[in-house]
Design a protein around this motif. Structure first.
Motif, PDB file in Angstrom:
ATOM      1  N   THR A  92       0.530  13.350 -12.284  1.00 48.32           N
ATOM      2  CA  THR A  92      -0.707  12.662 -11.893  1.00 48.32           C
ATOM      3  C   THR A  92      -1.521  12.256 -13.115  1.00 48.32           C
ATOM      4  O   THR A  92      -2.017  11.127 -13.195  1.00 48.32           O
ATOM      5  N   TRP A  96      -2.240   8.415 -14.283  1.00 48.64           N
ATOM      6  CA  TRP A  96      -3.632   7.971 -14.260  1.00 48.64           C
ATOM      7  C   TRP A  96      -4.051   7.421 -15.625  1.00 48.64           C
ATOM      8  O   TRP A  96      -4.640   6.346 -15.729  1.00 48.64           O
ATOM      9  N   PHE A 129      -3.096   5.853  -8.030  1.00 46.84           N
ATOM     10  CA  PHE A 129      -2.929   6.703  -6.847  1.00 46.84           C
ATOM     11  C   PHE A 129      -2.162   5.985  -5.749  1.00 46.84           C
ATOM     12  O   PHE A 129      -1.574   6.635  -4.876  1.00 46.84           O
ATOM     13  N   LEU A 148      -4.427  13.337  -3.911  1.00 45.54           N
ATOM     14  CA  LEU A 148      -5.009  12.156  -3.289  1.00 45.54           C
ATOM     15  C   LEU A 148      -6.347  12.468  -2.622  1.00 45.54           C
ATOM     16  O   LEU A 148      -7.264  11.638  -2.633  1.00 45.54           O
ATOM     17  N   LEU A 152      -8.600  11.965  -6.465  1.00 42.96           N
ATOM     18  CA  LEU A 152      -8.939  10.550  -6.367  1.00 42.96           C
ATOM     19  C   LEU A 152     -10.445  10.318  -6.177  1.00 42.96           C
ATOM     20  O   LEU A 152     -11.071   9.668  -7.010  1.00 42.96           O
TER      21      LEU A 152
END
Length: 510
Positions: A92, A96, A129, A148, A152
């Motif tokens: 992640t 990102w 995402f 998520l 997020l």
């Protein structure tokens, strides 16, 4: 014709990158000058600050989401898959951070820009995402759902807050002449003066003008708003002059009519010595965000989108107005009740003041305000015309004797305008828009100024956050017309956010 004027007005076919030895070095690529390296140093320093804060926030939220998943939702998962505590946050975080870089969220042209920077950060986050959501569906990796649901929304919120804090820090440093581009402005006198006037009032753009060069007047300096800028050299020596003055940006306010290749040649001469070539002047001010580049078979075209004043975007604006005005009427109700009681107890007069204003398409309506003047103040206006401090058709007095003690406080913090949310709710006004004019003002409008009436007037607008009563009439009109033709929902949100700051730290309100 004087020799000084010939130096300014006579074009040259070419200006070499170096004053000597050009023939022997023509095939050698230009080297970075100390001026350009100085600029790149502070850009790299600021970009590193952004990268470190972005990485810290992203890693913290990704790890937190994984720990939350393991400890609260599925504590036995770590025994089944020990690598999950490192794998999911790593995937992640890397995705990102790569998206933030790919979307150019740390490019130098965004430094201090505000809405554009925040929009890119949000777009990059949504893209990252979105890919993670696809990965979750395809590979069914445990733990991605929590990313998520937690990383997020909350991570994006903190990331935007971090960028806002860094922007505030950058703007504070720019007040002291740090982290700025040293700019050299070239063009015709009136166009250069226009650019200098705008840069002088918008220091947040990060330009510190070190000089100018004029194509049409043999003067030694150009005075704008009480500040004199030196006029140096010829526009055809702009690159060399800018380098000599230590400028790392050249702003072209206008190019010589007899030299259509001026901008192209100037950009070539600037290689290795400056970082920016900015096309400024009135075209950019009028068209603004409606300008786009459209290459057509090798022919570079500047396309200007013609504004429209109906359709889907305006339906969205009306829906936005309904939501905001409804919430504002509910939230401000306790404050409005207190203000109403204070006004009534003050002199026993009416709480509200109704005034005829002109709205969209010239339609008159009754605008509501909390009364800030004594009863019968309108009848006294004629006696005070000789003391008018407003510009153009505006009537303004810094120490208007008709304003009550309570009224001064209300005006200072714009609390007298709270009832206008009712005007927004019923459709007479918008939350953001041009300043609502009096009928007497409209009778003085020319064809250009009438364009202010193409959309609904606003409770707040560019005039509210740009100086309020300190603005001249021409500046107020320019800001309103620019808004009318270039407004967007994001721009409305930016103006609303800045309005809160103006209310807390009022300037130019009387």
């Amino acid at each position: 014709m004087t020799s000084a004027f010939r130096a300014v007005a006579t074009p040259r076919s070419e200006v070499p990158l170096r004053s000597s030895g050009y023939a022997s070095e023509a095939r050698r690529s230009p080297r970075t000058s100390p001026v350009l390296e100085r600029r790149r140093r502070w850009e790299r320093r600021y970009r590193l600050n952004l990268w470190i804060s972005d990485a810290a926030i992203i890693i913290a939220f990704c790890v937190f989401s994984t720990v939350l998943r393991l400890q609260m939702l599925d504590p036995n998962l770590i025994a089944e898959d020990p690598g999950i505590i490192a794998r999911i946050p790593l995937i992640t975080s890397v995705g990102w951070l790569v998206a933030l870089s790919a979307f150019g969220t740390r490019e130098s042209e965004l430094f201090g820009s505000g809405v554009t920077e925040y929009t890119r950060v949000a777009q990059a986050t949504g893209f990252a995402f979105g890919l993670l959501a696809i990965a979750f569906i395809v590979f069914q990796w445990p733990g991605l759902r929590t990313q998520l649901l937690v990383s997020l929304p909350f991570g994006l919120l903190v990331l935007l807050a971090s960028r806002w804090l860094w922007r505030r820090w950058l703007l504070r440093r720019r007040r002291f002449g740090e982290y700025v581009s040293r700019a050299f402005v070239v063009g015709a006198h009136d166009e250069v003066a226009f650019v200098l006037r705008r840069l002088g009032t918008t220091w947040a753009l990060g330009y510190q003008v070190v000089g100018a060069s004029l194509s049409d007047r043999p003067v030694s300096s150009i005075a704008v708003d009480g500040h004199a800028y030196p006029v140096v050299g010829s526009v055809y020596d702009a690159a060399a002059t800018a380098h000599r003055l230590g400028a790392d940006a050249i702003i072209v306010a206008s190019q010589p009519d007899e030299d259509p290749d001026f901008v192209q040649r100037l950009s070539q001469q600037m290689v290795g010595t400056a970082a920016e070539l900015v096309i400024g002047g009135r075209l950019a001010d009028v068209a603004g965000p409606r300008i786009s580049l459209r290459p057509l078979e090798g022919l570079p075209l500047i396309q200007v989108k013609i504004p429209t004043f109906e359709g889907g975007a305006h339906v969205v604006k009306r829906a936005f107005d309904l939501v905001v005005s409804s919430l504002a009427l509910l939230v401000t109700l306790p404050i409005a009740l207190v203000v109403a009681i204070i006004i009534k107890l003050g002199d026993g007069g009416p709480v509200f003041y109704r005034q005829k204003r002109v709205g969209r398409d010239g339609r008159e309506f009754d605008m509501l305000k909390f009364r800030s003047m004594r009863v019968g103040a309108d009848a006294e206006r004629a006696l005070l015309l000789a003391q008018n401090e407003g510009s153009g058709p505006l009537f303004k007095m810094r120490n208007d004797p008709r304003v009550t003690h309570v009224g001064r406080i209300l005006r200072k913090h714009s609390l007298d305008e709270l009832p206008q949310f009712w005007n927004v709710f019923i459709g007479d006004m918008s939350v953001v828009g041009p300043r609502p004019p009096l009928p007497s003002e409209v009778t003085t409008y020319d064809g250009r100024v009438y364009r202010r009436l193409y959309i609904k007037p606003g409770i707040t607008g560019p005039w509210q956050v740009g100086g309020r009563s300190n603005l001249s009439w021409d500046e107020s009109v320019r800001l309103d017309l620019h808004y009318v033709e270039n407004w967007s929902v994001l721009d409305d949100l930016r103006i609303m956010w800045r309005t809160v700051g103006v209310m807390l730290k009022p300037e130019g309100a009387y």
